[in-house]
Design an enzyme around this catalytic site. Structure first.
Site, mmCIF file in Angstrom:
data_model
loop_
_atom_site.group_PDB
_atom_site.id
_atom_site.type_symbol
_atom_site.label_atom_id
_atom_site.label_comp_id
_atom_site.label_asym_id
_atom_site.label_seq_id
_atom_site.Cartn_x
_atom_site.Cartn_y
_atom_site.Cartn_z
ATOM 1 N N TYR A 52 0.852 -1.191 0.000
ATOM 2 C CA TYR A 52 0.000 0.000 0.000
ATOM 3 C C TYR A 52 0.884 1.235 0.000
ATOM 4 C CZ TYR A 52 -5.006 -0.183 -0.071
ATOM 5 O OH TYR A 52 -6.298 -0.255 -0.517
ATOM 6 N N GLU A 54 -0.455 4.781 -0.698
ATOM 7 C CA GLU A 54 -1.231 5.999 -0.972
ATOM 8 C C GLU A 54 -0.356 7.225 -0.785
ATOM 9 O OE1 GLU A 54 -4.645 5.768 1.567
ATOM 10 O OE2 GLU A 54 -5.819 4.705 0.061
ATOM 11 N N ASP A 198 -5.551 13.479 -25.561
ATOM 12 C CA ASP A 198 -5.635 12.096 -25.068
ATOM 13 C C ASP A 198 -5.008 11.223 -26.154
ATOM 14 O OD1 ASP A 198 -6.307 9.504 -24.453
ATOM 15 O OD2 ASP A 198 -8.447 9.881 -24.147
ATOM 16 N N THR A 224 -3.113 5.979 -22.127
ATOM 17 C CA THR A 224 -2.971 4.637 -21.591
ATOM 18 C C THR A 224 -1.535 4.195 -21.848
ATOM 19 O OG1 THR A 224 -3.641 3.670 -23.692
ATOM 20 C CG2 THR A 224 -5.366 3.978 -22.047
ATOM 21 N N LYS A 227 -1.423 0.373 -25.076
ATOM 22 C CA LYS A 227 -1.762 0.276 -26.501
ATOM 23 C C LYS A 227 -0.464 0.297 -27.312
ATOM 24 C CE LYS A 227 -6.359 1.966 -25.422
ATOM 25 N NZ LYS A 227 -7.437 2.946 -25.647
ATOM 26 N N ARG A 233 -1.308 -2.753 -18.680
ATOM 27 C CA ARG A 233 -2.609 -2.083 -18.693
ATOM 28 C C ARG A 233 -2.624 -1.006 -17.604
ATOM 29 N NH1 ARG A 233 -6.946 -3.072 -21.310
ATOM 30 N NH2 ARG A 233 -5.769 -4.710 -22.330
#
Ligand SMILES: *Cc1c(COP(=O)(O)O)cnc(C)c1O
Length: 417
Positions: A52, A54, A198, A224, A227, A233
């Site tokens: 974790y 954060e 984008d 992203t 691609k 991903r």
């Protein structure tokens, strides 16, 4: 690899084995997909998933993040170098939440967002009514030119001057041509909008120096990483220093909780791969292959939207074959050729039926295929379109596709039995 999984969970293992076989044996032409390297796969499947973290490097809400910080900082540094960005946030979980975070940073609820319509090549998150973007913001959709099917920058400028959007969005998911970001910047400056790009689809071609880089012209760029960029991903946001704080706050705590640090490590690995000269050769070949595939299709009567491509992507109008996009996708599936049905500009069919199919070359280029193979594949695609109802014929084409794919093996290091 995967011996433990095989023993502990034969059910998941067996499904994975079949999916690997499917990837090996089919011609993957979905333009938003790719094949990651084994190093990327190893980083994804690593102990980083346990942590974790954060917050951001050196400002975490949990202890024990010394090495996580090093990995995330490496990803950020490499991304900055790759795109010449002033600031990068590598935590977005995927493209859609990256766009959401960018909007949160740049707009208030109800502000005007001007983006390309979905059925003209935009993305759901660019203001479609079923998506949060269409519900939270006032959408000013622009369209492609009805004759050229390309962006008409003068028309975009006229609309932007009339509507004065808060954010002008240059982002595309089914548009096969390069984008003039400099012109978009001029329009944004004239109408007083933030300019956002984008580049989810074309990031790898931009990183590989084959297409114009929007980063110098834009306030914020989202993409992203899975691609054309050929990473895990996920997504990232690149921005000017003036937006750095707003972007980081929008991602966390604005939208997300703990970042997926295994994916971030895999992003770092993929960015290092993209920084190598070989990646430029890859990006160049992706485009050469798309052009070769387009020529093979056109020669047999397919109509390409805009007449061709500058990128990895082709949008084909299949109406000359008296077939819908949906039926074409399904027939091609039976032949082991994977594409997706897609609306074409001013499509008379519904979005679930469509008159078009969308294809792209990133995956097959990663496998090592070149122009010669694209020519063969273009012929097979048209054979399918002409024989979509003929099960026997589709079976025969399936055999030809299989033989082609076997010549370009993937993941030969992974043996699942
Ligand atoms: C793929 C894509 C997205 C969404 O990415 P997800 O990871 O599927 O959420 C956003 N914008 C564009 C332009 C895309 O092509």
């Amino acid at each position: 690899m995967y011996g433990h999984l095989k023993e502990a969970d034969p059910a998941v293992y067996a499904i994975m084995r079949r999916e690997l076989a499917r990837q090996r044996e089919g011609a993957e032409l979905i333009p938003s997909e790719n094949l990651v390297s084994l190093p990327v796969l190893e980083a994804l499947g690593s102990v980083f998933t346990n942590k974790y973290s954060e917050g951001y490097p050196k400002k975490r809400y949990y202890g024990g993040n010394e090495f996580i910080d090093q990995s995330e900082e490496l990803a950020i540094e490499r991304a900055k170098q790759l795109f010449g960005a002033e600031h990068v946030n590598v935590q977005p979980l995927s493209g859609s939440p990256a766009n959401m975070a960018a909007y949160f940073a740049l707009m208030e609820r109800g502000d005007k967002l001007m983006g390309l319509k979905l059925d003209h090549g935009g993305h759901l998150t660019h203001g479609h009514p079923v998506n949060f973007s269409g519900k939270y913001y006032t959408i000013v959709p622009y369209e492609v030119d009805p004759t050229t099917e390309r962006l008409n920058y003068d028309a975009i400028e006229a609309l932007a001057m009339k509507e004065r959007p808060k954010v002008l969005l240059a982002g595309f998911t089914a548009y096969p041509r390069d984008i003039d970001y400099k012109r978009f910047r001029e329009i944004a400056d004239r109408c007083g909008a933030y300019l956002m790009a984008d580049i989810s689809h074309t990031a790898g071609l931009i990183a590989g120096k084959q297409l114009m880089n929007p980063v110098p012209y834009c306030d914020v760029v989202t993409t992203t990483t899975h691609k054309t960029l050929r990473g895990p991903r996920g997504a990232m946001i690149l921005c000017r220093q003036q937006h750095a704080q707003a972007i980081d706050k929008a991602v966390f705590p604005g939208l997300q909780g703990g970042p997926h640090e295994n994916v971030i490590a895999a992003k770092a690995v993929a960015f290092a791969e993209a920084l190598k000269p070989e990646f430029q050769a890859y990006a160049k070949q992706v485009i050469a292959n798309a052009k070769a595939l387009g020529e093979a299709l056109t020669a047999r009567g397919v109509r390409l939207v805009t007449g061709g491509t500058d990128t990895h992507l082709l949008l084909a109008d299949v109406r000359p074959f008296r077939i819908t996009g949906k039926a074409a996708e399904s027939a091609l599936d039976k032949a082991g050729i994977y594409v997706n049905k897609n609306t074409i500009p001013y499509d008379p069919e519904k979005p679930f039926v469509t008159s078009g199919i969308r294809m792209g070359t990133p995956t097959l280029t990663t496998r090592g295929m070149k122009e010669g193979e694209m020519k063969v594949l273009g012929g097979l695609i048209v054979d399918v379109l002409e024989n979509a109802e003929n099960g026997e014929r589709l079976k025969g084409i399936r055999e030809q596709v299989l033989a082609l794919c076997k010549r370009f093996p993937i993941y030969s290091e992974i043996q699942l039995s």
